[in-house]
Write an enzyme that holds these catalytic residues in place. Sequence first.
Site: not given
Lengths: 658, 428
Positions: A37-38, A208-209, A239, A599
């Site tokens: 995503k980043t 974002d997020e 998430q 993670r």
Amino acid sequence: MEALKSLDLSLLNESQREAVINFNGPFLIAAGPGSGKTRVIAFRTANMILNGGINPEEILLLTFSKKAANEMKERISGLIGERSMPFIGTFHSLCLKILKSYYFKLSINKDFKIYDPADQISVMQKIIHDAKDKSLKDVLDRISYCKSNLITPIEAPAELQEAYRQYQSALKEENALDFDDIIFKTYQLLNKFPEVLEKLTFKYLMIDEYQDTNKAQYEVIKLLAKRDNNICAIGDSDQSIYAFRGANIQNFLNFGDDFTDLKLIKLEQNYRSTPEIIKSAESVIEKNSDHMQRNLWTNKEKGRQVILCNASNEKAEADYIIKTIQLYMGGISRYEIEAKNISDSPIGYGFSDFAVLYRTHMQGNILEESFLKSGIPFQQIGAENFYNHSEIKDILCYLRAVFDPFDEAALVRIINKPVRGIGAATIEKIRLYAKDFGMPFYQACQEIDTLPLSDENKKSLGDFIQLFEEFRLTATKEKLSNLIKIICEKIQIFELYKDKKRQDNIFELLGFSVQFDSLPPFKGLETFIQETAFMQDKDIYDENKNAVTLLTLHASKGLEYPVVFIAGAEEGLIPYQHNDENSVNDEEERRLFYVGMTRAKDELHIIHAKQRNLFGENIEVQPSRFLNDIPKEIIENREHELKVRKKKGRNEDQLAMW
Amino acid sequence: MKFYADLHIHSHYSRATSKTMDLENLYKWAQIKGIKVIGTGDFTHPRWFVEIMEKLEPAEEGLFKLKEEFAEKMDNEVPNSCKAEVRFILSVEISSIYKKNDKTRKVHNIIFAPSLEVASKLNTQLGNIGNIKSDGRPILGLDSKKLLEICLSVSDKCYLVPAHIWTPHFAVLGSNSGFDSIEECYDELTPKIFAAETGLSSDPPMNWRLSMLDNITLISNSDAHSPEKLAREANIFDCELSYDGIFEALKTGDKRKFLGTLEFFPEEGKYHFDGHRPCSYCADPKLTIENNYLCPRCGKRVTVGVMHRVEVLADREEGGKHARAFPYKHLIPLKEIIGDTLGVGPASKKVAAAYFEIINTLGNELSILLDIDIEDIKKVSNAKIAEAVIRVREGKVKLFPGYDGEYGRIQIFARKDNVDVKSQLEMF
């Protein structure tokens, strides 16, 4: 002029490319964990500037945290070279910028202050006089919730209205805004004054997020996007774990309701984890009703099965984790190596490759103790700063008061520690006296004869002052470490604090003070006080530190580690059950567990205990309901008990960690 | 001034260390053993640091002595024949575990500090990196080179000495998780490494085979975890009794100031040869190579010992000597000598009795092992023990090499020599 830097789009997979090259109109990018995503956000932004003919000042990129914003800035500047940067920041930094330019429209003063949580409590304390910190915080939380949902005092629940109204008045009087106000007021500004909206240069928005935005933030975005309709929301509804802070997952799921012709792009290739980890995580999250259908997959080679360890109790749980780390490190001391003949790990893990995730800070404390005993280097996110521990604060306040008796906060903290018969009521009397006569607190203390105190209290106060003045004299003659030793002895601090950990801390402080001994007595004291004040604010988590990371599931968001341990996978913890509620927010807790699982890069170990010590009792606990959703064939089951070594005599260890 | 120094020991705050390793007992046993300068060990541990603050006071520059009020309590436990001044020097061993050049490295380094202030500053920095409160020898995820940098930044008299450089699992040249050269570990800071500890498993001639060690003064220390083990290896100085005096001698390698070392027989060390302890399999380097580094009994990899490792890294033939080659002597602790003579374990009461008989009359252990006339020993003890001492002085002993964590053994007398042991026993 520098040659156009070209973006290497071949680094992207098909969906990523689609997200990067399309920027006109509304987009929703549903990015699964580890899906790059980043990179997509960075490339998209760079692409708009390099190939899309878009000016950087027309782009707005909103991130979840300052840290994320900084990382993004670094990445993007690496791609676009010398060009100017678009606005990259958090909602708060954006709204603050807008308010600073248009404050006058809302009758806010030009140099308004921003109040942090500590300030907020001070304000509340003046409104609700006799309440404890905790209830003040509760009220503030409820007000915060209202503001996150754009609810004004009039619209608020009846029982909250008065406090809310008074709180806002107090803020206005003190010319201050709290964090929630920053967003709320920006919304009011943009909503009421469309001409301000017109003046803003942002034509292309990226958030974002997005799954963690609240209503206030969402409404601000809608206003910003109204003019040009170029908006891109990126995130993963699976998430979304900040409902307790007002985040609304519906923002994400119902994004299409507010933006017609929304294009949905799913990033489904996971670059982080093994197929087993992905399968286990997806199997768990699929059960959520608001789970967006997707097919997360990976090119990575097959790895180990997910390990499900049933430990006899929380001590065995910690033991399992520590032993596994020692094993993977090929042994960290000769005792393990010689006892078990562990050969060195061919994988070559370092301490920072391991993370231990837990649901509550209480669990974190117990794990911290085990790790301390084991000698394994570790760092804990959310750990209490050394200088905030009670025993350390006490010593520091003695030192501060000795250095400057007019440091009222310090003096008041220690005047009755150890208990000397100078309690809250006495202190209040002295305070009033001081206020009436316009003198510092300590000066008032010294006027024993005229203070309105009982004879007994006067004696206690007199004794204290005598002791205190002795300390002051000592401070001018002795080196710092001696002064601290003398104070500790005279106040019998090892009686006050009998806990071994606390005593360890006191020893540590004493050892630390020695480096100031070469300074002349009073100067050493002054320097010490300054240095320790500085250290109270230092951030503890250092991602470059070569140590095992201990952290809550919440704190793990956005991070990744080769080997992840999730501890306490039991009903009551995962999912978490608050004492006073019967209900469990199953869906949110499931997402939280999902975040933890995703993670892991190479290995995932999930541990649950048969018994756990809760509230002083050993209670039988059940494995988490979420574990049933992991396909049996991916699981490797293990059991672990703590082996107690019989004491052997002179050279025995403490309770065997191996 | 000529004196013996044991610079690497552990306090009772280290794992698997005797509870009697406190400052008072170190003071006592240093005298019994004949050591003048002894490392404090473990100064990063908060409680040990405070103990040092409480009980020691500055003596010569950079050295400390036990305060009178604590020394008094021990003085009647020290035989008059052994009474001497004891000095402490601030030291600690740090275990570094980290990745470098794609491999996991585990290296132990000893740090020395010239004062409590410097030690305190160092502790602050190390405390920020990892946990230094649980074990007197802390484990840090810190690159050795960075550790050296930190030492240099705190004080230019804060010295780093790689510890037991040949131990397979935790040493700079270790076969399992070390490097192939000092320089690989410390990079451009390598010139700051002026001394290195040989460890129990190697002695100077083995080290002389590596030219990379030519400019490094090889020192030997006990790494003791109990008072008995003090001075099983030690250094011989003839220099000014001070921190600077000692380190100047080490840095320059001046043969008038650093006279050499006292060494354990390397065969006694637990990593001398190769082998696989679980299978009780021991092999010399040649045999290991023949068997392809595998244990013939179970097929797992053997642990490569120090002899082998030296062989692999050596760039000089055996018997080579160079400028910084100092004299050395092999030692066996007196209790072990007595034990072997009497045919009992060194920890037995008989041995203790015989031991103190000799010590009380003749003086400290090192003087007995090295200097005292044999005739004098015979007068106090039995002839056999005296003979054993000579045999050791002359190196006439039988050695069974250690391997893979299993200590080696020494035999001073062959079995048939012990025939008259029983009659000697009657003297006790």
